[in-house]
Design a protein around this motif. Sequence first.
Motif, PDB file in Angstrom:
ATOM      1  N   ARG A 224       1.017  -1.117  -0.039  1.00 21.85           N
ATOM      2  CA  ARG A 224       0.018  -0.124  -0.032  1.00 21.85           C
ATOM      3  C   ARG A 224       0.742   1.265  -0.076  1.00 21.85           C
ATOM      4  NH1 ARG A 224      -4.452  -0.025   4.545  1.00 21.85           N
ATOM      5  NH2 ARG A 224      -5.332   1.102   3.318  1.00 21.85           N
ATOM      6  N   THR A 277      -3.958   9.873   0.738  1.00 15.15           N
ATOM      7  CA  THR A 277      -4.315   8.640   0.359  1.00 15.15           C
ATOM      8  C   THR A 277      -3.425   7.717   0.829  1.00 15.15           C
ATOM      9  OG1 THR A 277      -3.773   8.896  -1.851  1.00 15.15           O
ATOM     10  CG2 THR A 277      -5.756   9.874  -1.412  1.00 15.15           C
ATOM     11  N   ASP A 280      -5.703   3.145  -2.173  1.00 12.13           N
ATOM     12  CA  ASP A 280      -6.783   3.769  -3.237  1.00 12.13           C
ATOM     13  C   ASP A 280      -7.907   4.691  -2.249  1.00 12.13           C
ATOM     14  OD1 ASP A 280      -6.029   2.713  -5.409  1.00 12.13           O
ATOM     15  OD2 ASP A 280      -7.287   0.945  -5.279  1.00 12.13           O
ATOM     16  N   LEU A 281      -7.524   4.779  -0.809  1.00  7.19           N
ATOM     17  CA  LEU A 281      -8.858   5.496  -0.169  1.00  7.19           C
ATOM     18  C   LEU A 281      -8.089   6.690   0.461  1.00  7.19           C
ATOM     19  CD1 LEU A 281     -10.265   2.349   1.596  1.00  7.19           C
ATOM     20  CD2 LEU A 281     -11.088   3.743  -0.486  1.00  7.19           C
ATOM     21  N   PRO A 282      -8.919   7.543   0.738  1.00  9.02           N
ATOM     22  CA  PRO A 282      -8.406   8.959   1.570  1.00  9.02           C
ATOM     23  C   PRO A 282      -8.191   8.469   2.933  1.00  9.02           C
ATOM     24  CG  PRO A 282     -10.927   8.869   1.287  1.00  9.02           C
ATOM     25  CD  PRO A 282     -10.432   7.734   0.255  1.00  9.02           C
ATOM     26  N   ALA A 283      -6.979   8.977   3.380  1.00 12.01           N
ATOM     27  CA  ALA A 283      -6.733   8.547   4.737  1.00 12.01           C
ATOM     28  C   ALA A 283      -7.582   9.177   5.727  1.00 12.01           C
ATOM     29  CB  ALA A 283      -5.179   9.434   4.760  1.00 12.01           C
ATOM     30  N   LYS A 284      -8.011  10.280   5.621  1.00 10.80           N
ATOM     31  CA  LYS A 284      -8.964  10.810   6.515  1.00 10.80           C
ATOM     32  C   LYS A 284     -10.296  10.207   6.379  1.00 10.80           C
ATOM     33  CE  LYS A 284     -11.198  15.319   8.221  1.00 10.80           C
ATOM     34  NZ  LYS A 284     -11.226  16.818   7.731  1.00 10.80           N
ATOM     35  N   TYR A 286     -11.017   6.939   6.841  1.00  7.93           N
ATOM     36  CA  TYR A 286     -10.773   5.496   6.404  1.00  7.93           C
ATOM     37  C   TYR A 286      -9.659   4.897   7.036  1.00  7.93           C
ATOM     38  CZ  TYR A 286     -14.014   5.850   2.627  1.00  7.93           C
ATOM     39  OH  TYR A 286     -15.372   5.985   1.987  1.00  7.93           O
ATOM     40  N   ALA A 287      -8.415   5.731   7.221  1.00  9.67           N
ATOM     41  CA  ALA A 287      -7.363   5.296   8.050  1.00  9.67           C
ATOM     42  C   ALA A 287      -7.577   4.816   9.399  1.00  9.67           C
ATOM     43  CB  ALA A 287      -6.184   6.083   7.999  1.00  9.67           C
ATOM     44  N   GLU A 291      -2.315   3.471  11.192  1.00 15.82           N
ATOM     45  CA  GLU A 291      -2.130   3.866   9.974  1.00 15.82           C
ATOM     46  C   GLU A 291      -2.037   5.476   9.877  1.00 15.82           C
ATOM     47  OE1 GLU A 291      -4.159   0.827   7.032  1.00 15.82           O
ATOM     48  OE2 GLU A 291      -5.557   2.289   7.834  1.00 15.82           O
TER      49      GLU A 291
END
Length: 372
Positions: A224, A277, A280-284, A286-287, A291
């Motif tokens: 990732r 990110t 493929d996902l935004p960190a805000k 989803y993390a 992470e």
Amino acid sequence: MFVRRLALHDFRSYPEVEVELEAGPTAFIGANGQGKTNLVEAIDYLATLESHRVASDAPLVRAGTERAVVRAELVKGERTALLELEITPGRSNRARVNRSPLPRTRDLLGIVRSVMFSPEDLALVKGDPSDRRKLLDGLTAMRTPRLAGVKADYDRVLRQRNTLLKSGRTNRQMDMSTLEIWDEKLASLGGELVAARIALLHDLAPHLGQAYLTVATEAAENRREVSAVYKSSAELSGEDVESVRESLLAGIEERRREERERGVSLVGPHRDEVVLTIGDLPAKGYASHGESWSFALSLRLAAFELLREDDDDPVLILDDVFAELDQGRREHLASLVSGAEQVIVTAAVADDVPKALLGHRFAVAGGQVTHE
């Protein structure tokens, strides 16, 4: 580059304190609330002219006093410099180098450079866009001090333009003919800021990717990658200063009616975002906590590597970081940074700090800083 001596007068909790430092790792050990972070905050303030904990200068001055003074002796190669900063809330701060007054406080920027990582840095991933913009602007000012003046001028123009828009919203008969003048100024200064931010992210990208793969061991296992992409409030036709300026003017014109209805500037670097990110996902949003912590640390480590690539090592400050990490990650982080010219660590207990970073060790308790 390293700080050899730090002296504080009425800064935060300290009426007076003086600490002799050395190159290499230094650890300030003490229970929470004893003043460890105040020491490293003073060093970082000399480098950035901002606190990582508060938005105004008032909390930096010890209660019941009118001003605080931070002094540091800086060593860079064969040269030394004495930096002094007088902090007076409600008035202009004053700075001196080798006893000579500087015309402006911001002329201090670039003389000492630091990178601080602290628990507050989770806001870089989880917080508002303003937290990420502040990161970019602070790092840009350290690399190119002139841009701190551009940012100050932009903020002044933005306030005046917003005042005009707000007045026009409440008074429909008001003469708004000067708005185009403020549009030009906002776009010209904004063009410089946005172009500098985008260029910085390009320079930061390889360091960020490598730092995350190193810090977050699970990233390598899952392949990732992380990224930081600039998202402007205007549709940009290019990334150079002139292209950005023209794009901002076009964006302002497109949203002029909405701005006048709402009484606020809707286009410009003050409305921009940095999208982080993971995969493929935004960190805000989803993390995970781990992470997010790894991403925030990676941003700071990338900044450190970029600054040392430009010039001498900046002072690296790790404020209360190791309590959040397991033993393996502590040792891994220590191996990454132990070669820096000066690393300053704070921790509540010495056992949290890897042996490679304990180095010169100070106990902090009851307003006293004692070399062990």
